[in-house]
Scaffold this motif. Structure first.
Motif, PDB file in Angstrom:
ATOM      1  N   MET A   1      29.338  35.028  28.803  1.00 14.05           N
ATOM      2  CA  MET A   1      29.237  35.027  30.251  1.00 14.05           C
ATOM      3  C   MET A   1      29.915  36.284  30.807  1.00 14.05           C
ATOM      4  N   LYS A   2      29.238  36.940  31.749  1.00 12.93           N
ATOM      5  CA  LYS A   2      29.830  38.113  32.385  1.00 12.93           C
ATOM      6  C   LYS A   2      30.991  37.695  33.286  1.00 12.93           C
ATOM      7  N   ARG A   3      31.934  38.613  33.464  1.00 15.40           N
ATOM      8  CA  ARG A   3      33.117  38.372  34.294  1.00 15.40           C
ATOM      9  C   ARG A   3      33.278  39.570  35.224  1.00 15.40           C
ATOM     10  N   ILE A   4      33.145  39.334  36.529  1.00 16.87           N
ATOM     11  CA  ILE A   4      33.172  40.402  37.530  1.00 16.87           C
ATOM     12  C   ILE A   4      34.251  40.122  38.567  1.00 16.87           C
ATOM     13  N   ILE A   5      35.009  41.173  38.912  1.00 19.90           N
ATOM     14  CA  ILE A   5      35.992  41.086  39.990  1.00 19.90           C
ATOM     15  C   ILE A   5      35.304  41.517  41.285  1.00 19.90           C
ATOM     16  N   VAL A   6      35.513  40.758  42.351  1.00 15.80           N
ATOM     17  CA  VAL A   6      34.984  41.103  43.668  1.00 15.80           C
ATOM     18  C   VAL A   6      36.167  41.261  44.612  1.00 15.80           C
ATOM     19  N   GLY A   7      36.308  42.462  45.166  1.00 17.23           N
ATOM     20  CA  GLY A   7      37.320  42.714  46.175  1.00 17.23           C
ATOM     21  C   GLY A   7      36.652  42.869  47.519  1.00 17.23           C
ATOM     22  N   ILE A   8      37.091  42.105  48.501  1.00 20.31           N
ATOM     23  CA  ILE A   8      36.552  42.223  49.859  1.00 20.31           C
ATOM     24  C   ILE A   8      37.677  42.726  50.750  1.00 20.31           C
ATOM     25  N   THR A   9      37.448  43.893  51.382  1.00 19.64           N
ATOM     26  CA  THR A   9      38.468  44.479  52.256  1.00 19.64           C
ATOM     27  C   THR A   9      38.057  44.321  53.715  1.00 19.64           C
ATOM     28  N   GLY A  10      38.841  44.924  54.607  1.00 17.49           N
ATOM     29  CA  GLY A  10      38.694  44.669  56.035  1.00 17.49           C
ATOM     30  C   GLY A  10      37.673  45.494  56.775  1.00 17.49           C
ATOM     31  N   ALA A  11      36.814  46.232  56.079  1.00 18.84           N
ATOM     32  CA  ALA A  11      35.751  46.958  56.770  1.00 18.84           C
ATOM     33  C   ALA A  11      34.719  45.971  57.304  1.00 18.84           C
ATOM     34  N   SER A  12      33.970  46.412  58.301  1.00 20.62           N
ATOM     35  CA  SER A  12      32.859  45.598  58.775  1.00 20.62           C
ATOM     36  C   SER A  12      31.840  45.485  57.648  1.00 20.62           C
ATOM     37  N   GLY A  13      31.183  44.335  57.573  1.00 24.72           N
ATOM     38  CA  GLY A  13      30.173  44.137  56.533  1.00 24.72           C
ATOM     39  C   GLY A  13      30.616  43.197  55.433  1.00 24.72           C
ATOM     40  N   VAL A  14      31.509  42.253  55.755  1.00 24.07           N
ATOM     41  CA  VAL A  14      31.961  41.310  54.729  1.00 24.07           C
ATOM     42  C   VAL A  14      30.813  40.472  54.175  1.00 24.07           C
ATOM     43  N   ILE A  15      29.695  40.410  54.909  1.00 28.46           N
ATOM     44  CA  ILE A  15      28.545  39.650  54.422  1.00 28.46           C
ATOM     45  C   ILE A  15      28.053  40.180  53.077  1.00 28.46           C
ATOM     46  N   TYR A  16      28.229  41.474  52.826  1.00 29.89           N
ATOM     47  CA  TYR A  16      27.820  42.028  51.540  1.00 29.89           C
ATOM     48  C   TYR A  16      28.626  41.400  50.392  1.00 29.89           C
ATOM     49  N   GLY A  17      29.925  41.265  50.589  1.00 31.13           N
ATOM     50  CA  GLY A  17      30.764  40.644  49.572  1.00 31.13           C
ATOM     51  C   GLY A  17      30.452  39.175  49.387  1.00 31.13           C
ATOM     52  N   ILE A  18      30.201  38.492  50.501  1.00 29.64           N
ATOM     53  CA  ILE A  18      29.867  37.067  50.437  1.00 29.64           C
ATOM     54  C   ILE A  18      28.548  36.866  49.702  1.00 29.64           C
ATOM     55  N   ARG A  19      27.553  37.673  50.050  1.00 30.36           N
ATOM     56  CA  ARG A  19      26.254  37.552  49.391  1.00 30.36           C
ATOM     57  C   ARG A  19      26.357  37.885  47.903  1.00 30.36           C
ATOM     58  N   LEU A  20      27.213  38.843  47.553  1.00 23.89           N
ATOM     59  CA  LEU A  20      27.412  39.162  46.136  1.00 23.89           C
ATOM     60  C   LEU A  20      28.007  37.964  45.405  1.00 23.89           C
ATOM     61  N   ARG A  37      44.030  41.043  53.638  1.00 22.44           N
ATOM     62  CA  ARG A  37      44.442  40.297  54.833  1.00 22.44           C
ATOM     63  C   ARG A  37      43.420  40.466  55.961  1.00 22.44           C
ATOM     64  N   ILE A  38      42.971  41.691  56.192  1.00 20.47           N
ATOM     65  CA  ILE A  38      42.011  41.928  57.281  1.00 20.47           C
ATOM     66  C   ILE A  38      40.631  41.380  56.923  1.00 20.47           C
ATOM     67  N   ALA A  39      40.282  41.359  55.653  1.00 22.91           N
ATOM     68  CA  ALA A  39      39.010  40.748  55.254  1.00 22.91           C
ATOM     69  C   ALA A  39      38.983  39.287  55.670  1.00 22.91           C
ATOM     70  N   ARG A  40      40.108  38.616  55.548  1.00 22.51           N
ATOM     71  CA  ARG A  40      40.174  37.209  55.944  1.00 22.51           C
ATOM     72  C   ARG A  40      39.842  37.059  57.428  1.00 22.51           C
ATOM     73  N   HIS A  60      37.346  32.106  40.513  1.00 20.66           N
ATOM     74  CA  HIS A  60      38.802  32.251  40.550  1.00 20.66           C
ATOM     75  C   HIS A  60      39.173  33.089  41.763  1.00 20.66           C
ATOM     76  N   VAL A  61      40.281  32.739  42.401  1.00 19.77           N
ATOM     77  CA  VAL A  61      40.764  33.476  43.564  1.00 19.77           C
ATOM     78  C   VAL A  61      42.184  33.949  43.277  1.00 19.77           C
ATOM     79  N   HIS A  62      42.455  35.211  43.591  1.00 25.68           N
ATOM     80  CA  HIS A  62      43.776  35.796  43.374  1.00 25.68           C
ATOM     81  C   HIS A  62      44.310  36.333  44.695  1.00 25.68           C
ATOM     82  N   ARG A  63      45.578  36.059  44.966  1.00 34.18           N
ATOM     83  CA  ARG A  63      46.210  36.577  46.182  1.00 34.18           C
ATOM     84  C   ARG A  63      46.354  38.088  46.087  1.00 34.18           C
ATOM     85  N   VAL A  64      46.118  38.760  47.188  1.00 37.20           N
ATOM     86  CA  VAL A  64      46.159  40.220  47.203  1.00 37.20           C
ATOM     87  C   VAL A  64      47.547  40.763  46.885  1.00 37.20           C
ATOM     88  N   ASP A  65      48.581  39.940  47.073  1.00 39.45           N
ATOM     89  CA  ASP A  65      49.954  40.394  46.795  1.00 39.45           C
ATOM     90  C   ASP A  65      50.451  39.962  45.415  1.00 39.45           C
TER      91      ASP A  65
END
Length: 196
Positions: A1-20, A37-40, A60-65
């Protein structure tokens, strides 16, 4: 199984990360999510979803800090990472190896281990400093993939446009998908009318 990290930052366009995240889940890819924090905040502003609802889309979810998270180590094997959308601040941190948080540290690890790092930089217009940061990141091995829509597939909705960019990410991650109609295809998502 593939394992991919997804980082979503605070730029406009969070829908791209969600759709991924949705696409990775549909293809049984193990996803590791890091939200800035701003992505949230932007998730709620731009989508009507809560950060918790988006977190449920990931394996899996990891805290940014949390710099002790598994994705902070090169010995934790992954098939790559996508930062989507990627702010200029995050781009700067990655390009300069300034790992002040887990998201940037995970990207730095992906680069040093020679794995695929895709940066979906979301800013316009760009000045020379932005371009130099992108060149620096590309020189380190990152792929710069701005969310630029293609119109040969005759998109009929905003979803079609988002799906095209997400499909380009999946192509680079070598994950099969049918999110958009490829050049030369007569059928598929976004298929417009035939030319006379």
């Amino acid at each position: 199984m593939k394992r991919i990290i997804v980082g979503i930052t605070g730029a406009s366009g969070v829908i791209y990360g969600i759709r991924l995240l949705q696409a990775l889940g549909a293809h049984q890819v193990e996803s590791h999510l890091i939200l800035s924090r701003i992505a949230r905040q932007n998730i709620e502003i731009e989508t009507g979803l809560t950060p918790e609802e988006v977190e449920k889309m990931a394996c899996h979810v990891h805290r940014v800090d949390d710099l002790a998270a598994p994705v902070s180590s090169g010995s934790f094997r992954t098939d790559g990472m996508v930062v989507v959308p990627c702010t200029i601040k995050t781009l700067s941190g990655i390009a300069n190896s300034y790992a002040e948080n887990l998201l940037i540290r995970a990207a730095d690890v992906v680069l040093k281990e020679k794995r695929r790092l895709i940066l979906v930089v979301r800013e316009t217009p760009l000045h020379r400093g932005h371009l130099e940061l992108m060149m620096k990141a590309a020189d380190l091995g990152a792929v710069i993939l701005p969310p630029v829509p293609a119109f040969y597939s005759a998109p009929r909705s905003l979803d079609d446009i988002v799906n095209h960019t997400v499909g380009k990410m999946l192509d680079l991650l070598e994950v099969d998908h049918d999110l958009f109609r490829r050049w030369g295809d007569r059928e598929g998502p976004g298929a417009g009318p035939e030319k006379p």
